[in-house]
Design a protein around this motif. Sequence first.
Motif, PDB file in Angstrom:
ATOM      1  N   PHE A   1       0.848  -1.190   0.000  1.00  0.00           N
ATOM      2  CA  PHE A   1       0.000   0.000   0.000  1.00  0.00           C
ATOM      3  C   PHE A   1       0.883   1.240   0.000  1.00  0.00           C
ATOM      4  O   PHE A   1       1.975   1.245   0.570  1.00  0.00           O
ATOM      5  CB  PHE A   1      -0.916   0.037   1.231  1.00  0.00           C
ATOM      6  N   LEU A   2       0.383   2.295  -0.629  1.00  0.00           N
ATOM      7  CA  LEU A   2       1.066   3.585  -0.642  1.00  0.00           C
ATOM      8  C   LEU A   2       0.102   4.642  -0.130  1.00  0.00           C
ATOM      9  O   LEU A   2      -1.094   4.602  -0.440  1.00  0.00           O
ATOM     10  CB  LEU A   2       1.538   3.940  -2.050  1.00  0.00           C
ATOM     11  N   ARG A   3       0.616   5.584   0.627  1.00  0.00           N
ATOM     12  CA  ARG A   3      -0.225   6.636   1.196  1.00  0.00           C
ATOM     13  C   ARG A   3      -0.387   7.769   0.190  1.00  0.00           C
ATOM     14  O   ARG A   3       0.580   8.360  -0.268  1.00  0.00           O
ATOM     15  CB  ARG A   3       0.385   7.166   2.486  1.00  0.00           C
ATOM     16  N   ILE A   4      -1.636   8.037  -0.152  1.00  0.00           N
ATOM     17  CA  ILE A   4      -1.991   9.114  -1.081  1.00  0.00           C
ATOM     18  C   ILE A   4      -3.033   9.992  -0.402  1.00  0.00           C
ATOM     19  O   ILE A   4      -4.134   9.541  -0.113  1.00  0.00           O
ATOM     20  CB  ILE A   4      -2.567   8.553  -2.405  1.00  0.00           C
ATOM     21  N   GLY A   5      -2.680  11.230  -0.158  1.00  0.00           N
ATOM     22  CA  GLY A   5      -3.624  12.160   0.461  1.00  0.00           C
ATOM     23  C   GLY A   5      -4.143  11.685   1.803  1.00  0.00           C
ATOM     24  O   GLY A   5      -5.303  11.907   2.130  1.00  0.00           O
ATOM     25  N   GLY A   6      -3.313  11.007   2.572  1.00  0.00           N
ATOM     26  CA  GLY A   6      -3.708  10.528   3.890  1.00  0.00           C
ATOM     27  C   GLY A   6      -4.394   9.182   3.887  1.00  0.00           C
ATOM     28  O   GLY A   6      -4.706   8.653   4.954  1.00  0.00           O
ATOM     29  N   ASP A   7      -4.659   8.617   2.726  1.00  0.00           N
ATOM     30  CA  ASP A   7      -5.306   7.305   2.623  1.00  0.00           C
ATOM     31  C   ASP A   7      -4.321   6.289   2.061  1.00  0.00           C
ATOM     32  O   ASP A   7      -3.528   6.607   1.181  1.00  0.00           O
ATOM     33  CB  ASP A   7      -6.522   7.361   1.691  1.00  0.00           C
ATOM     34  N   ASP A   8      -4.408   5.071   2.554  1.00  0.00           N
ATOM     35  CA  ASP A   8      -3.592   3.990   2.002  1.00  0.00           C
ATOM     36  C   ASP A   8      -4.305   3.396   0.799  1.00  0.00           C
ATOM     37  O   ASP A   8      -5.443   2.938   0.912  1.00  0.00           O
ATOM     38  CB  ASP A   8      -3.334   2.908   3.050  1.00  0.00           C
ATOM     39  N   LYS A   9      -3.629   3.446  -0.340  1.00  0.00           N
ATOM     40  CA  LYS A   9      -4.175   2.906  -1.592  1.00  0.00           C
ATOM     41  C   LYS A   9      -3.347   1.697  -1.994  1.00  0.00           C
ATOM     42  O   LYS A   9      -2.140   1.651  -1.738  1.00  0.00           O
ATOM     43  CB  LYS A   9      -4.081   3.949  -2.714  1.00  0.00           C
ATOM     44  N   PRO A  10      -3.949   0.709  -2.645  1.00  0.00           N
ATOM     45  CA  PRO A  10      -3.163  -0.421  -3.137  1.00  0.00           C
ATOM     46  C   PRO A  10      -2.055   0.076  -4.076  1.00  0.00           C
ATOM     47  O   PRO A  10      -2.295   0.919  -4.948  1.00  0.00           O
ATOM     48  CB  PRO A  10      -4.183  -1.273  -3.892  1.00  0.00           C
ATOM     49  N   ALA A  11      -0.861  -0.433  -3.872  1.00  0.00           N
ATOM     50  CA  ALA A  11       0.284   0.019  -4.659  1.00  0.00           C
ATOM     51  C   ALA A  11       0.050  -0.201  -6.150  1.00  0.00           C
ATOM     52  O   ALA A  11       0.457   0.626  -6.969  1.00  0.00           O
ATOM     53  CB  ALA A  11       1.545  -0.704  -4.207  1.00  0.00           C
TER      54      ALA A  11
END
Length: 85
Positions: free
Chosen positions: A11-21
């Motif tokens: 997972f990668l953090r985008i805008g404070g949310d963890d999104k699937p890489a």
Amino acid sequence: MLDAVCSRKPFLRIGGDDKPASVVKSQLLKLNSEHIRFVQDCMHENTTKVRNIRQYLLTTLYNVPLTISNYYTARVNLDLYGGTQ
């Protein structure tokens, strides 16, 4: 951008949310020169303090395909119809 695409994290953090890489990587690999230029222009116009530039850029790059059209539409409408902002 390269760090995110080459990351092995699930997972990668985008805008404070963890999104699937895989989703983040896919979105970043779809960017073209117009997207990059738009982000550069936005960074040039930004007047607020950015504390974590890496995270800010990653979030901006991830979101640019979703926001670029709305930005230019708003600019054209402002030029055509005037108004104050």
